[in-house]
Scaffold this active site. Structure first.
Site, PDB file in Angstrom:
ATOM      1  N   HIS A 134      72.885  22.320   9.983  1.00  0.00           N
ATOM      2  CA  HIS A 134      72.686  21.212   9.038  1.00  0.00           C
ATOM      3  C   HIS A 134      73.563  20.015   9.388  1.00  0.00           C
ATOM      4  CE1 HIS A 134      69.877  22.280   5.935  1.00  0.00           C
ATOM      5  NE2 HIS A 134      70.457  23.450   5.719  1.00  0.00           N
ATOM      6  N   HIS A 181      73.479  28.579  10.337  1.00  0.00           N
ATOM      7  CA  HIS A 181      72.477  27.826   9.574  1.00  0.00           C
ATOM      8  C   HIS A 181      73.109  26.546   9.013  1.00  0.00           C
ATOM      9  CE1 HIS A 181      68.921  27.590   6.765  1.00  0.00           C
ATOM     10  NE2 HIS A 181      69.790  26.827   6.121  1.00  0.00           N
ATOM     11  N   GLU A 182      74.296  26.685   8.401  1.00  0.00           N
ATOM     12  CA  GLU A 182      74.972  25.510   7.814  1.00  0.00           C
ATOM     13  C   GLU A 182      75.500  24.576   8.903  1.00  0.00           C
ATOM     14  OE1 GLU A 182      74.318  25.056   4.774  1.00  0.00           O
ATOM     15  OE2 GLU A 182      73.633  27.127   4.517  1.00  0.00           O
ATOM     16  N   CYS A 192      65.935  28.018   2.948  1.00  0.00           N
ATOM     17  CA  CYS A 192      66.855  26.885   2.832  1.00  0.00           C
ATOM     18  C   CYS A 192      66.615  26.130   1.533  1.00  0.00           C
ATOM     19  CB  CYS A 192      66.647  25.950   4.028  1.00  0.00           C
ATOM     20  SG  CYS A 192      67.739  24.529   4.056  1.00  0.00           S
TER      21      CYS A 192
END
Length: 180
Positions: free
Chosen positions: A160, A156-157, A109
């Site tokens: 976030h 993953h995003e 990341c």
């Protein structure tokens, strides 16, 4: 232009915030910021430009990584045939596969540059979101399905914008998950 110095690092508090929805219709200022985010990803994958601007390679970027806690993210994955490119606003997950997968080399990341680890992700994920149409420069509501590596990058995003970092999910208990 977004550079590595603009990407906030853990433990910055914005990385742990649940991002708020982007106001619709999407403003020109927001579109401009999303285009800068995409430009960063494209430059990061161009060896010459990455070296020139000292940019760390990436395939996804969420706006809270540049200290804007809004539900928006960009994905750019070079493919042999054509690039996988999405500018996404206000995503909602509609469905997830029961099958799981993970990156064999582990995830990394831009906001946690000193860590890498294996994270279980859904093999396939279905999402409803506003997606930028590059030809019209307008956002359109779409239902997208991501699979395999693309699903991992999206999740993953998506984590976030929900205040979760991949380091929260690192595991050695991979069971029968598919290695990507």
């Amino acid at each position: 232009m977004i550079l590595d110095k603009d990407i906030i690092k853990n433990p910055h508090p914005t990385l742990r915030m649940v991002s708020s929805d982007v106001e619709v219709p999407v403003s020109d200022e927001t579109k401009s910021k999303l285009k800068e985010m995409m430009e960063y990803l494209k430059m990061s994958q161009d060896e010459e430009l990455a070296k020139k601007y000292s940019i760390t390679p990436g395939v996804g970027l969420a706006s809270n990584q540049i200290n804007i806690p809004k539900r928006m993210l960009v994905l750019y994955i070079k493919d042999e045939e054509k690039p996988f490119e999405y500018t996404i606003v206000n995503p909602v997950v509609l469905a997830k596969s029961t099958g799981m997968c993970y990156l064999g080399n582990g995830e990394g990341c831009l906001s946690v540059p000193d860590k890498q680890g294996r994270v279980l992700r859904h093999k396939r994920i279905k999402v409803k979101a506003l997606v930028l149409n590059k030809e019209t420069d307008e956002f359109e509501e779409k239902v997208l399905t991501f699979q395999g590596y693309h699903a991992i990058v999206f999740q993953h995003e998506f984590d976030h914008i929900n205040g979760t970092l991949f380091i929260d999910k690192i595991t050695n208990n991979l069971g029968d998950a598919l290695e990507i």
